[in-house]
Every structure is written in C-alpha cells, then in structure tokens.
Write a protein that holds these residues in place. Sequence first.
Motif, mmCIF file in Angstrom:
data_model
loop_
_atom_site.group_PDB
_atom_site.id
_atom_site.type_symbol
_atom_site.label_atom_id
_atom_site.label_comp_id
_atom_site.label_asym_id
_atom_site.label_seq_id
_atom_site.Cartn_x
_atom_site.Cartn_y
_atom_site.Cartn_z
ATOM 1 N N GLY A 211 0.835 -1.195 0.000
ATOM 2 C CA GLY A 211 0.000 0.000 0.000
ATOM 3 C C GLY A 211 0.866 1.239 0.000
ATOM 4 N N ASN A 212 0.315 2.348 -0.447
ATOM 5 C CA ASN A 212 1.094 3.585 -0.508
ATOM 6 C C ASN A 212 0.239 4.799 -0.164
ATOM 7 N N ALA A 213 -0.681 4.619 0.795
ATOM 8 C CA ALA A 213 -1.567 5.722 1.140
ATOM 9 C C ALA A 213 -1.664 5.882 2.655
ATOM 10 N N LEU A 214 -1.863 7.119 3.068
ATOM 11 C CA LEU A 214 -2.146 7.477 4.448
ATOM 12 C C LEU A 214 -3.645 7.673 4.599
ATOM 13 N N TYR A 215 -4.219 7.224 5.716
ATOM 14 C CA TYR A 215 -5.656 7.369 5.958
ATOM 15 C C TYR A 215 -5.867 8.202 7.220
ATOM 16 N N ILE A 216 -6.716 9.225 7.116
ATOM 17 C CA ILE A 216 -7.091 10.055 8.254
ATOM 18 C C ILE A 216 -8.567 9.813 8.541
ATOM 19 N N ILE A 217 -8.912 9.519 9.787
ATOM 20 C CA ILE A 217 -10.291 9.164 10.143
ATOM 21 C C ILE A 217 -11.134 10.434 10.253
ATOM 22 N N MET A 218 -12.088 10.587 9.356
ATOM 23 C CA MET A 218 -13.022 11.706 9.411
ATOM 24 C C MET A 218 -14.189 11.402 10.331
ATOM 25 N N HIS A 219 -14.584 10.124 10.349
ATOM 26 C CA HIS A 219 -15.719 9.718 11.187
ATOM 27 C C HIS A 219 -15.644 8.218 11.425
ATOM 28 N N GLY A 220 -15.884 7.784 12.668
ATOM 29 C CA GLY A 220 -15.929 6.367 12.975
ATOM 30 C C GLY A 220 -14.731 5.900 13.777
ATOM 31 N N THR A 221 -14.635 4.572 13.937
ATOM 32 C CA THR A 221 -13.596 3.947 14.750
ATOM 33 C C THR A 221 -13.043 2.734 14.012
ATOM 34 N N VAL A 222 -11.717 2.536 14.130
ATOM 35 C CA VAL A 222 -11.087 1.358 13.533
ATOM 36 C C VAL A 222 -10.346 0.593 14.620
ATOM 37 N N GLU A 223 -10.131 -0.708 14.339
ATOM 38 C CA GLU A 223 -9.321 -1.548 15.212
ATOM 39 C C GLU A 223 -8.072 -1.981 14.459
ATOM 40 N N VAL A 224 -6.934 -1.981 15.165
ATOM 41 C CA VAL A 224 -5.658 -2.337 14.560
ATOM 42 C C VAL A 224 -5.220 -3.690 15.122
ATOM 43 N N PHE A 225 -5.004 -4.652 14.219
ATOM 44 C CA PHE A 225 -4.608 -6.004 14.603
ATOM 45 C C PHE A 225 -3.258 -6.344 13.983
ATOM 46 N N GLN A 226 -2.577 -7.247 14.622
ATOM 47 C CA GLN A 226 -1.357 -7.816 14.057
ATOM 48 C C GLN A 226 -1.417 -9.327 14.245
ATOM 49 N N GLU A 227 -1.116 -10.035 13.186
ATOM 50 C CA GLU A 227 -1.141 -11.497 13.234
ATOM 51 C C GLU A 227 0.241 -12.039 13.561
ATOM 52 N N ASP A 228 0.269 -12.977 14.501
ATOM 53 C CA ASP A 228 1.522 -13.608 14.903
ATOM 54 C C ASP A 228 1.293 -15.109 15.047
ATOM 55 N N LYS A 229 1.810 -15.859 14.074
ATOM 56 C CA LYS A 229 1.676 -17.317 14.071
ATOM 57 C C LYS A 229 0.210 -17.757 14.135
ATOM 58 N N GLY A 230 -0.633 -17.076 13.390
ATOM 59 C CA GLY A 230 -2.042 -17.432 13.307
ATOM 60 C C GLY A 230 -2.925 -16.770 14.324
ATOM 61 N N ASP A 231 -2.349 -16.115 15.341
ATOM 62 C CA ASP A 231 -3.142 -15.430 16.366
ATOM 63 C C ASP A 231 -3.290 -13.957 16.007
ATOM 64 N N LYS A 232 -4.500 -13.413 16.250
ATOM 65 C CA LYS A 232 -4.748 -11.996 16.010
ATOM 66 C C LYS A 232 -4.605 -11.235 17.325
ATOM 67 N N ILE A 233 -3.705 -10.269 17.339
ATOM 68 C CA ILE A 233 -3.441 -9.487 18.546
ATOM 69 C C ILE A 233 -3.965 -8.075 18.321
ATOM 70 N N LEU A 234 -4.867 -7.628 19.186
ATOM 71 C CA LEU A 234 -5.412 -6.287 19.097
ATOM 72 C C LEU A 234 -4.387 -5.285 19.636
ATOM 73 N N LEU A 235 -3.926 -4.395 18.758
ATOM 74 C CA LEU A 235 -2.943 -3.390 19.155
ATOM 75 C C LEU A 235 -3.598 -2.130 19.710
ATOM 76 N N GLY A 236 -4.825 -1.840 19.285
ATOM 77 C CA GLY A 236 -5.504 -0.655 19.789
ATOM 78 C C GLY A 236 -6.607 -0.221 18.849
ATOM 79 N N THR A 237 -7.264 0.868 19.220
ATOM 80 C CA THR A 237 -8.328 1.442 18.397
ATOM 81 C C THR A 237 -7.985 2.895 18.094
ATOM 82 N N LEU A 238 -8.451 3.369 16.947
ATOM 83 C CA LEU A 238 -8.252 4.758 16.520
ATOM 84 C C LEU A 238 -9.613 5.356 16.217
ATOM 85 N N THR A 239 -9.779 6.639 16.524
ATOM 86 C CA THR A 239 -11.070 7.299 16.319
ATOM 87 C C THR A 239 -10.886 8.573 15.503
#
Length: 810
Positions: free
Chosen positions: A724-752
Amino acid sequence: MPVSELVLVVMGLLTVAMLAASLCRNLPIPYTVFLVMVGMSISMLTNAVPSLGVLTEFQLTPDLVFFIFLPALIFESALNLDARQLIKDIAPIFVLAAPALVISTLLIGVGIWFYMGLDLVLALLFGALIAATDPVAVVALFKELGAPARLTTLVEGESLFNDATAIVIFHILLGIALAGSFTSGDLGHAVLEFFRVFFGGVLVGAVIGFGIAELMRRIHGSEIALVVMSLVMAYTSFVIAEHVLHVSGVMATVSAAVTMGIYAITRIPQGALRSIHDTWEVIALVCNSLLFLMIGLSVNLGVLVRNLDGILLAALLVLIARAASIYSLVPATIHLFKLPHVNWGERHIMWWGGLKGGLAIAIVLSIPESLDGRQTLVELTLGVVLFTLLVNAPSIRPLISRLGLDRMSEEDTAELQLGLLEAKQRARAVVDRLSTADLLTTESKTSIETALVDIFDKDAPNADTRRHFRHAYMEALQLESEELQNLYRLGLIQEYTFLDLRARLRRDKDAWASALSDTDTLTDKAPENPFLRLERTALRWMRERNALTWFLARFQRARLSQGMQRDIAGILCGEAVIQRLRLRAGLEPTDVDKVVDIYQQRVTRKRKRVSEIRGDFPDFFANLEMRLTQTAALASAHNHAQTSFHHGNIGAKAFNRIDRLLNAATDRLPPVGNPTTALDPVELIQQVPLFDGLSSEVMVELAARAQPVTFLIGDVVIGQSEKGNALYIIMHGTVEVFQEDKGDKILLGTLTQGEFFGEAALLGDEVRTATVTAKTSLTLLRLTRRNVLSLAEKHKDIAERLRRAHTERR
C-alpha cells in the motif's frame, strides 16, 4: 401435401391425441407411450383403409424434428428446470453428457461390430446416435410421473446436455464413413469441435436470451407481446445456433431459457411470467402429442419383426453401456466433488430411464441415402426407440414405487396436512354460508360435516412437533419471499439487493428443508452469502489501487446504500411475516410464537443498524430515504395505471400520458450523493505530525488531492503484509488495529476521529505491518504517496520532512 390437407391431418392427429389423453387417465401407461401405440395402430389401419393413405405422407423428417418440435420442447423444459439444482449437480450431469456418452458409443459400436458383423465405423455411428438419452422423451415422461426433484434434474439435465456430444461424434464419424479414411489429427479435431459446438451453443443462447429478455423488459405492451417474444427467443436461439453458426441448437435454447428465467424474473411482471409458462405448457402438449404420434406412424412392424434379433441385441447393448456409465462414473463424480449422495434406487432409475425418442430418429434419417448400411441403421434405431418407449417407459412408474422413491418426505407430508386442512376449511365455509342463508337444514348440515370429516381427516397424516415447527418456519420464509417481491416491484430495493435477499431466502429454505426444530440453528447458523463474499473480494482488490480510488468511493457508496436497503427490506418483510403468519391455517400457535419471536429479534437488530447509519451519515440517510420513498410512490402509481390499462379501465391515450408523466418525475429525482461528514479536510491533515506547521497554501493543496472513502462495519481497510502507498485520516468512525503472529490476532488498539494510520507508506515502506478493520461505519480521507511526492517537488518543506521522517524511522 397441400396446405389444406396438412392442416386437416394435424387437427385430426391432435383430436386423436386429446382422446388418447382422456383414455390414458384410466390406464397404467404413460401418455407419451400410449400415443406411440395409437400411432402404430393408425399406421396399420392405413393399409386397410385407403382414405387414411394421406397419413403415409405425414412422416418424421430431420428438419421437422430439429426446427419445429425440438426448440419448443427443449425451451419449455429448460424454462421449468430448477437452475439452482442444475448448478449444484452440474458435475455429474456433465460427466454423463460427455465422458459417459463417449464410453457408451464405444461399447455399443464395438458390440454391434462384433456380433452383427457391421462395418466398425458404421457401428460406431449407430452407437453415437443411440447413446444419447432423448430430452423430449425423458422430460415428457418424468414430468408426467412426478419423479423426485433431484432425480428429475439429474436425468433431465443429462438429456438436455448430451445431445451436443452425440451430434458432434455422429458428424465426425459420418464424415469418416463418407470419406472412408481416418487420420490421427481427426481425434484432436473432434475434441476441439466438441468444445466449439457445446460451449458455442451456450454462449449464443446466453447472448440471445439476455438481449431478448432486455427487449421484453422495455416493451410497454400487453402480456401477449411478452409471450410472443418468448416464442421468438426459443426458435431464434435454436435456428441461429444450429443453422447459421453450426453450434449446438439444443444448448443454445437451454441457455436462452435459463438466462430468461434468471434475468427476466426481476424485470417482467409476475402475471406475464405466468402467462408465458401457461402458453408454453400448451405448446409443449401440442408438440409432444404430434411427435409421439408420428413416431408411431413411422414404425413398420413387419420390417422390425424381421430384424427382431438385431434390435434386441442393440437394445441389450444400449442397456449394458448405460449401466457401465451410471454405476461407475456417477458415484466417482459424487465422491470427487463431494456432492450429495445419489442412492442405489436413484441410480437404477437413471439407468432404466435413459429413453430414446424423436431425436435419435431425426439424426439417423439425416444420414445420406448414398451411404451403404443406412437402412440397417434406420431399422435398428426405430427398433431401439420403440423398445425403450414400450418396455422401459411403462415400467419406470412401478420401479419408482418398488424402490420407494415416490414416498412422501416429511416436508411433503406437512404440505399435505396443511393442504387438507385448508381444503376442509374452504368446504366448511360453503356449508356454513348455505346454512346461514337457511338453504340447508340442520340434519343435512350435520350429515355433510360428517362426510367432510371422513374425506379430509381419514387419511390425513400425523405430523410430529419437529415437523410442525419446521413447517411454520417454511411458511414464514414463503411470506417473506412474497413481501420481498412486492418491495422490489415498488422500487424500494434495487435489483442487486433483491437478488441478494432472494438468494439468502433460498439458501435458508434449503438449509431447513430437512432440518429439525432446533431454533439455535435458525439464529446462529446462517448460510454463507455469495453476494457479500463477492463484494469483499472486489473491495480487497480495489482498496489499495490508486487508479481505482474514484471507483472505490462509488462502490462503497453503493454498498452502503444496498446495506441500508437490505435492512429496510428486512424490517418490512419481518413485520409482514409477524402480522400475517398468525393468520395462516394449520399452524400450531406455539410454533408460530417461536417463529414470530425469531423475526422480532431480527427486526430489532435491523432497526438498530438503520439507526446507527442515520446517526453516522444523517444527510446521506435523509437523501436516501427521500429517494426510496418517492421512487416507491411513483412506482406504485405506475403499476396501478398499468393494471387499469390492461383491464380496460382507462384508454391508451390516458395511460400513455400518465406513463410519460410518471417516468419524467422518476428521472427528475435527485441523486443520493456521497456519505461524507462536514469536517474540514484541512483541519484533519493538520493533525498529522508529518504535516503539522506547513503553510496554509500547502495544506489547501494537500486537501484538494485527498479523497474521501467510506467503509462499512467489518471491512478491512488495509491488510497486514499487503502492499500500500496511502495514508488514511479518520473523518468519522472507529477502527481496530490487529497484528497477526503465528495465526493469532493481537489487538494493538483502536483509533477514532481525527487520528490517522498508514503513514509509513508515505515514507516508502509499501508493505503493511498490521491489519486495520472498520469497527463502525467509517469515513476516511485518503492521501497517496504520489500526491505527497508531487507536492514535495514544489514545496521543499514537504521534501525535507519526508527525508527526516524516513531517516528517523530507519
């Protein structure tokens, strides 16, 4: 034969056919088989009654079968074919239509060559023309017998598809027989020719079916015009494919009918569709009656008796060859593709039900008279066709009964119980009406009610609790389907949304057709939605492609609109079910309460989602609800005017004026617009540390190059390990940031709102290190690396900041 005599003969044969149909009701013989016997009797009478000699001129010819009877009968059959079941069983059907037919051709041909001493090429020629099951004979018989649905689809599908293989092999072998030579290149040519003929016919039929179905949608005329256009579709697809393009006419007609069934069902009024089906039922009856009578007329019993040994040998070889295919290839295909099991009884019927008919006769009659041995092939073909019609066909019904394939399923039993109950209520309503009007004495009423109980309750099946609940839920699905059709006709939902919801209802119905009364399955185990899966695939392909950013915005706007339409339709359909299900007769109140409770939960969930969308995108929601409501109001007015015109309540001038008025009003409706928020893009960009402190001029240029993009709940915005080559700025809503490690999904945090992610892409790191998904409905401002670098060439501040940030990150 003069036209006047031809018309007289046709009318006479149709009269005989209808009399035969009346007699056949009391005989254990299928109607089509009885017609063959009647035709043979008439043929014998022509020798004793000179006045019937004109019938000897009325014989089957290849052109008569191919271009008159076959298109009509194939189209009518394919129009009523269950396309969904056909697609599910396409693998075994195709195996029977191609490899199995080749095997049968070889077995029959080699057997005829070995036992009868016929030339090998000539014997293989007979094997090719007689191996294919005749679609006309099979479809007519199975429809009359009311065979099980899946068995009917398997046998009808095979009979409709395998003519392409048979005709291609026949023509190749005929060319070899006429040329007297065979080269190694002929085998490769035969394979290529098969694919050209088979799939060429499918393509031609689909194109013609789509084109004429679209033309039917645009015809603002009576239902008769639509019926005529369906007739045009059937014969045009067959003739253009068979005569002009030299591909499979049968496959073209099948493809056109299936295309019409899928495409036109959402574009043609239901009344017109019923008229089309009713008309084609009459056409099929006429063609079937004439065809099977003429098969009987074509038989010369004296010649067949003289060749009885060869005919019986050929019939035996046909049965052996078909058994080899059915009992080996069908189970292998079922196992390979992990399809539902085809039991032994169904395989027995598929083997014994491989009937031959007019198609085989038409093919053999098309052999040039100059070919040595033609007459032998004609006699063998007529004999085998007669054998399957007089031996196989009459014994299929008792065989189905013997194998238990005609036993009623639990769903059939539930339908029978409900049907008897509703019929009894209608009968009692008539009795009550006459009694209320003092037209029936008390004694007579009591006697009649006792008789009604004996009629309707004596053989009524007893349904257990599981069947009660399941049937209540199936009734709810039927009500939901009817309401969904009404919403589509009103324009409250678009075609894509309608097809999506209709497919969901069908999957739900299939899942519950054999399920038990486990309500947890209803609420928790939803069938996978192919429409949503397709949307997610398209989104994954588009989301990081800069060239498609504008299309992505339109795509997401359409998804949001369709998601709202799904929820609105779900609310309206659910409320319709809740109101009308209690009025259905024959349902247990406790089961109705369970189903109603399930629908109330669904309505509550959908109302919550609609409320969230209204809060997230108030302007977009207001515009959409205005558009949908106005569209539905105008569509309702147009439907009423059209109905009044068809019933003669208003004239053509008044209707045309109303039609133009309403169409113009619909065209003037404003577009919905984009689901964006009122936040200032410049202010949002200023919150990104990389751009903090830049001049207002640069900020305005960056904001002009940034593009707003909408995502729905659960959408993946960027994926870990993707480029990817784009930056995203949240105008409205909430996102969750995950990272996968050996098949497990780890929640890193939320952005608003106001926060950003993906900034590393602006620094040259194209591979994403985490996955970001939309927790709520989401509007983002997308700024690509190309946009930023193009400004960096003009503004040294941006270039310097990028270099510094990149150095710090390294």
